[in-house]
Scaffold this active site. Structure first.
Site, mmCIF file in Angstrom:
data_model
loop_
_atom_site.group_PDB
_atom_site.id
_atom_site.type_symbol
_atom_site.label_atom_id
_atom_site.label_comp_id
_atom_site.label_asym_id
_atom_site.label_seq_id
_atom_site.Cartn_x
_atom_site.Cartn_y
_atom_site.Cartn_z
ATOM 1 N N SER A 96 40.988 27.003 32.315
ATOM 2 C CA SER A 96 41.155 28.240 31.559
ATOM 3 C C SER A 96 42.567 28.810 31.624
ATOM 4 C CB SER A 96 40.170 29.297 32.064
ATOM 5 O OG SER A 96 40.372 29.536 33.442
ATOM 6 N N ASP A 120 42.169 39.641 34.221
ATOM 7 C CA ASP A 120 40.747 39.720 34.561
ATOM 8 C C ASP A 120 40.577 39.176 35.978
ATOM 9 O OD1 ASP A 120 40.858 36.970 34.393
ATOM 10 O OD2 ASP A 120 39.653 36.811 32.573
ATOM 11 N N HIS A 152 42.641 35.526 35.857
ATOM 12 C CA HIS A 152 43.764 35.070 35.027
ATOM 13 C C HIS A 152 44.922 36.053 34.971
ATOM 14 C CE1 HIS A 152 40.036 33.144 33.503
ATOM 15 N NE2 HIS A 152 40.791 32.081 33.678
#
Ligand SMILES: *[C@@H]1O[C@H](CO)[C@@H](O)[C@H](O)[C@H]1NC(C)=O
Ligand SMILES: *[C@@H]1O[C@H](CO)[C@@H](O)[C@H](O)[C@H]1NC(C)=O
Ligand SMILES: *[C@@H]1O[C@H](CO)[C@@H](O)[C@H](O)[C@H]1NC(C)=O
Length: 346
Positions: A41, A321, A324
């Site tokens: 991600s 978040d 990240h």
């Protein structure tokens, strides 16, 4: 102007590169033909949007600060990823499209690279499987398909030049810990962090290089990639190290025991992994004199950015978040990686 002899060689190289970068932006000439992106991600630019997975970032407020659209793209960030900044610095005119996206259906969009990354993928294919993400093995298969599509539409010669000249970015490992090892009691009971790091090295080596006979010291079921990046023609590979996993807001919340600071035990696990990663990368390099392979240090720049915190105004903070970095932190990471990656471009 007389240049002081104490100016370190690296600084000179940086000045040369930066002037090259500014030249490219003027002439429209990119420093490399393309960028190929693999992993998790940290670099996924929208592949998970197309999957039946809960690990996704295709809803607000993701993308809030993304240029022009201010809309979610599937990037796990308020704005741009470190790789987006890198692609810009290299002088490419567009971001490599997420391979599963609508945009990537057009063969023309593939001529400057593609992004195969998928949130929650790890060096262990089992990590991706837990979340319905695209495993690294599958990403390598998609890359082979990509190569044939480029060859069919633009010719073998162009495809070969694109393959050998492009920069390959690999970001993985965090999900193996944070979304697998730390939350899977059977795994964490069976392996010490040191053993677990050892278990991740053969799949790392196999993904970047592809050799059949790597062994693991623990009995984790590890599927080796049939084809690694080097064997598929990659010659310029940058691998991201682990971030300070103990500073991820999710780690602080889950494992911090009520303290706001980084969890030292998890940061130590990152350092252990990164040490072994460096050694494994060195071993790969020794086997291939025609391979440029760099491990980007993500750990120190993120740690240096200071205390973690999530906030509605993401610009001034490190994390967007639970897992990240913000656009602002990604810019800092990309600048650090540009310096560390000079030898890939040279
Ligand atoms: C892309 O190229 C492949 C191989 O030449 C071809 O089969 C496919 O139809 C092309 N796709 C488009 C949208 O043109
Ligand atoms: C982390 O590593 C440092 C240096 O090796 C060590 O002193 C410290 O005890 C470790 N902390 C934890 C919680 O394991
Ligand atoms: C967000 O933070 C940045 C940098 O600290 C500042 O320039 C900007 O004005 C802030 N925006 C809002 C809406 O508070």
């Amino acid at each position: 102007m007389k240049m002081s002899s104490s100016v370190p060689a690296a600084a000179v190289a940086v000045m040369v590169l930066l002037s090259a970068v500014s030249t490219t932006t003027v002439t429209g000439q990119a420093l490399v033909p393309g960028v190929m992106i693999f992993g998790d991600s940290v670099v996924d630019a929208g592949n998970n949007n197309r999957l039946a997975t809960l690990v996704r970032a295709d809803f607000p407020p993701y993308g809030r600060d993304f240029p022009a659209t201010h809309a979610p793209t599937g990037r796990f960030c308020n704005g741009k990823l470190a790789t987006d900044y890198t692609v810009e610095s290299l002088g490419l005119s567009s971001y490599p499209p997420a391979y599963l996206s609508e945009e990537a259906q057009s063969n023309k969009s593939l001529l400057h690279g593609a992004n195969f990354a998928s949130g929650a993928a790890g060096y262990l294919d089992a990590t991706a499987a837990l979340y319905g993400a695209i495993s690294l093995s599958r990403q390598a298969e998609y890359f082979r398909e990509y190569q044939s599509r480029v060859a069919a539409s633009a010719g073998e010669r162009r495809a070969r030049k694109l393959t050998s000249g492009s920069i390959y970015v690999v970001s993985a490992g965090t999900s193996d810990y944070v979304q697998n090892y730390y939350v899977n009691p059977m795994l964490s009971a069976a392996y010490t962090p040191d053993q677990f790091a050892d278990a991740l090295m053969p799949p790392f080596t196999s993904f970047v290089e592809c050799v059949a006979d790597h062994r693991t010291i623990v009995s984790l079921p590890i599927k080796m990639n049939a084809q690694g990046l080097y064997s598929l023609g990659a010659r310029r590979i940058g691998v991201m190290s682990l971030p300070p996993m103990g500073c991820l807001p999710a780690s602080v919340a889950l494992f911090g025991g009520g303290n706001a600071g980084c969890v030292e035990r998890l940061n130590n696990d990152s350092l252990t992994f990164n040490r072994k990663l460096g050694a494994a990368a060195d071993a790969v390099k020794r086997r291939h004199s025609d391979l440029k392979l760099v491990v980007f240090d993500v750990y120190q720049p993120l740690l240096d950015l200071g205390a973690p915190g999530t906030c509605t105004n993401a610009t001034g903070y490190v994390f967007w978040d639970g897992f990240h970095p913000t656009d602002a932190a990604n810019k800092v990471l990309a600048d650090a990686q540009l310096l560390q990656g000079l030898q890939l471009i040279a």
